[in-house]
Design a protein around this motif. Structure first.
Motif, PDB file in Angstrom:
ATOM      1  N   GLU A 172       0.948  -0.823  -0.018  1.00 60.01           N
ATOM      2  CA  GLU A 172      -0.033   0.154   0.424  1.00 60.01           C
ATOM      3  C   GLU A 172       0.894   1.321  -0.413  1.00 60.01           C
ATOM      4  OE1 GLU A 172      -3.916   1.943   2.217  1.00 60.01           O
ATOM      5  OE2 GLU A 172      -3.321  -0.364   2.618  1.00 60.01           O
ATOM      6  N   TYR A 173       1.922   1.161   0.908  1.00 67.43           N
ATOM      7  CA  TYR A 173       3.027   2.316   1.325  1.00 67.43           C
ATOM      8  C   TYR A 173       3.888   2.902  -1.188  1.00 67.43           C
ATOM      9  CZ  TYR A 173       6.775   5.037   1.995  1.00 67.43           C
ATOM     10  OH  TYR A 173       8.052   6.216   2.646  1.00 67.43           O
ATOM     11  N   LEU A 174       3.852   1.641  -1.467  1.00 69.37           N
ATOM     12  CA  LEU A 174       4.334   1.637  -2.967  1.00 69.37           C
ATOM     13  C   LEU A 174       3.484   2.103  -3.595  1.00 69.37           C
ATOM     14  CD1 LEU A 174       6.710  -1.583  -3.628  1.00 69.37           C
ATOM     15  CD2 LEU A 174       7.224   1.165  -2.966  1.00 69.37           C
ATOM     16  N   PHE A 175       2.007   1.513  -3.981  1.00 61.77           N
ATOM     17  CA  PHE A 175       0.926   1.816  -5.044  1.00 61.77           C
ATOM     18  C   PHE A 175       0.277   3.504  -4.536  1.00 61.77           C
ATOM     19  CE2 PHE A 175      -1.489  -1.815  -2.432  1.00 61.77           C
ATOM     20  CZ  PHE A 175      -2.097  -0.644  -2.193  1.00 61.77           C
ATOM     21  N   THR A 176       0.272   3.496  -3.695  1.00 62.05           N
ATOM     22  CA  THR A 176      -0.294   5.208  -3.232  1.00 62.05           C
ATOM     23  C   THR A 176       0.495   6.325  -3.509  1.00 62.05           C
ATOM     24  OG1 THR A 176      -1.402   3.871  -1.110  1.00 62.05           O
ATOM     25  CG2 THR A 176      -1.104   6.519  -1.308  1.00 62.05           C
ATOM     26  N   LEU A 177       1.477   5.939  -3.401  1.00 63.04           N
ATOM     27  CA  LEU A 177       2.853   7.085  -3.833  1.00 63.04           C
ATOM     28  C   LEU A 177       3.405   7.051  -4.968  1.00 63.04           C
ATOM     29  CD1 LEU A 177       5.360   6.439  -0.696  1.00 63.04           C
ATOM     30  CD2 LEU A 177       3.979   8.567  -0.931  1.00 63.04           C
ATOM     31  N   ALA A 178       2.903   5.396  -5.755  1.00 70.03           N
ATOM     32  CA  ALA A 178       3.142   5.406  -7.504  1.00 70.03           C
ATOM     33  C   ALA A 178       2.321   6.234  -7.889  1.00 70.03           C
ATOM     34  CB  ALA A 178       3.507   4.021  -7.506  1.00 70.03           C
ATOM     35  N   ARG A 225       1.068   6.870   9.018  1.00 71.40           N
ATOM     36  CA  ARG A 225       1.608   7.542   9.846  1.00 71.40           C
ATOM     37  C   ARG A 225       3.025   7.635   9.114  1.00 71.40           C
ATOM     38  NH1 ARG A 225       6.672   6.160  11.198  1.00 71.40           N
ATOM     39  NH2 ARG A 225       6.025   4.177  11.485  1.00 71.40           N
ATOM     40  N   THR A 226       3.511   6.080   8.365  1.00 72.48           N
ATOM     41  CA  THR A 226       4.319   6.696   7.373  1.00 72.48           C
ATOM     42  C   THR A 226       3.739   7.212   5.576  1.00 72.48           C
ATOM     43  OG1 THR A 226       4.080   4.547   6.204  1.00 72.48           O
ATOM     44  CG2 THR A 226       5.904   4.736   7.937  1.00 72.48           C
ATOM     45  N   LEU A 227       2.583   7.078   5.310  1.00 72.41           N
ATOM     46  CA  LEU A 227       2.221   7.979   4.093  1.00 72.41           C
ATOM     47  C   LEU A 227       2.135   9.003   4.813  1.00 72.41           C
ATOM     48  CD1 LEU A 227      -0.103   4.553   2.645  1.00 72.41           C
ATOM     49  CD2 LEU A 227       2.048   6.350   1.009  1.00 72.41           C
ATOM     50  N   SER A 228       1.002   9.511   5.368  1.00 68.77           N
ATOM     51  CA  SER A 228       0.663  10.534   5.897  1.00 68.77           C
ATOM     52  C   SER A 228       2.275  11.972   5.552  1.00 68.77           C
ATOM     53  CB  SER A 228       0.233  10.950   7.172  1.00 68.77           C
ATOM     54  OG  SER A 228      -0.556   9.938   7.243  1.00 68.77           O
ATOM     55  N   ASP A 229       3.584  11.086   6.340  1.00 66.76           N
ATOM     56  CA  ASP A 229       4.582  11.824   6.814  1.00 66.76           C
ATOM     57  C   ASP A 229       5.112  11.956   5.283  1.00 66.76           C
ATOM     58  OD1 ASP A 229       4.522  11.946   9.049  1.00 66.76           O
ATOM     59  OD2 ASP A 229       5.799  10.371   9.422  1.00 66.76           O
ATOM     60  N   GLN A 230       5.132  10.834   4.075  1.00 70.50           N
ATOM     61  CA  GLN A 230       5.285  11.185   2.648  1.00 70.50           C
ATOM     62  C   GLN A 230       4.979  11.665   1.738  1.00 70.50           C
ATOM     63  OE1 GLN A 230       8.333   9.813   1.409  1.00 70.50           O
ATOM     64  NE2 GLN A 230       8.996   9.419   3.566  1.00 70.50           N
TER      65      GLN A 230
END
Length: 354
Positions: A172-178, A225-230
């Motif tokens: 989810e971290y990968l595909f959200t930012l991508a 948390r990590t996605l919010s930060d990025q």
């Protein structure tokens, strides 16, 4: 995954795609079973990368930099691809050079052999950098999970390393930012088979519920948390940022209330936000019904509310009454087809959007 890894590898080797244009990397995340021995049977066609156990994020961080190709397609060790998976995905990338990510439908396969096919009906192309695109993304991100995810190598290498505390749900971290950085296409094809079993980290059953809910709560909080930060670092429009992260925090709050308790008003806030996001087209009558079901949440401690609700939902009698009187509103953008009876697997089956 020693029970499943051979089937996963064979499904890649049997793709209707030129083998000369494909490399296969298997990241062994510190397994203690026969996985390495099984994988080595396929050398040199398959390259085995062994590492100390660290979880999904650390496996991504170990494997992605080793990939030499222009595109990377992921496959969990307990799933398998239909034979036309790579050819369909690459056709989509070839037809639209602006795409950064391609996903698609899947077939859920249960231990009794029964299957549920899920495919997208509409909203096939989007980018999560506008309010409309972010709303499309958050209702379609299930079509971008690991075994459905293909991404341009130069794009994913801009995103890694993935925070290694994400032992699962790192996809989810990968595909959200991508999906924020480049356009996404979701194909109307069911070209991966997603195996449901008790060893799935993300599956919750009565036998493992206490442990898995706790694990899921921890990971959801870390993902949020990590996605919010990025996402903050990308200087997104505030509305886009809110659309992308509010559902993550609501789901994390819901899990926390199940295992750690909290305030009744927190239960109502989490439940209503998840309902609002997941059922945007719910009719007025169903919304009134939903409000009514939340009245007990105002009176009960959260853990008590969820314990009673889970007991009620597990009741076959309740399920029949709900289906007749007030069924959940169907997601108009998704087509779900259940197999009539348990049976043999049918790789390569495709569904066309209606």
């Amino acid at each position: 995954h020693e029970r499943f890894i051979e089937e996963a590898i064979v499904s890649v080797l049997e793709q209707d795609f030129p083998s000369s244009e494909m490399e296969i990397l298997v990241v062994d995340d510190g397994s203690t079973d026969r996985t390495p021995e099984i994988v080595r049977k396929f050398e040199p066609r398959v390259r085995l990368i062994r590492k100390v156990n660290g979880g999904q994020a650390s496996a991504f961080n170990a494997g992605i930099p080793e990939a030499k190709g222009e595109f990377i397609a992921f496959l969990d060790g307990d799933d398998w691809w239909a034979k036309n998976k790579l050819s369909r995905v690459m056709q989509a990338f070839d037809q639209d050079p602006t795409l950064g990510v391609v996903g698609h439908g899947n077939v859920l396969v249960y231990p009794d052999g029964s299957q549920v096919r899920e495919v997208l009906r509409e909203g096939f192309r989007f980018q999560a950098n506008t309010p409309d695109g972010a709303r499309l993304f958050r209702l379609r991100k299930s079509f971008l999970g690991t075994s459905r995810l293909a991404i341009r190598a130069d794009l994913v290498k801009r995103i890694i390393p993935v925070p290694e505390e994400l032992r699962f749900q790192a996809d989810e971290y990968l595909f959200t930012l991508a999906s924020v950085l480049q356009p996404v296409a979701v194909l109307p094809d069911t070209i991966v088979f997603y195996r449901q079993h008790d060893s799935n980290y993300y599956q919750i059953s009565q036998e493992n519920s206490a442990t898995r809910v706790g694990q899921k709560q921890t990971i959801l909080s870390q993902v949020a948390r990590t996605l919010s930060d990025q996402l903050k670092r990308l200087n997104l429009d505030s509305e886009v940022y809110s659309i992308l992260v509010e559902i993550l925090w609501a789901e994390a709050l819901q899990m926390r209330l199940m295992v750690e308790d909290g305030w009744p008003w927190e239960t109502v806030r989490a439940e209503w936000k998840i309902y609002e996001v997941m059922c945007p087209e719910a009719p007025v009558l169903h919304r009134i019904f939903k409000v009514g079901t939340l009245f007990p949440a105002l009176l009960l401690p959260p853990r008590t509310f969820y314990k009673l609700r889970n007991r009620l939902v597990a009741s076959a009698v309740y399920a029949r009454i709900r289906q007749r009187v007030m069924p959940n509103p169907p997601a108009s953008h998704v087509e779900i087809v259940r197999s009539a009876e348990p049976g043999a697997r049918q790789p390569g089956v495709q569904l066309s959007p209606q």
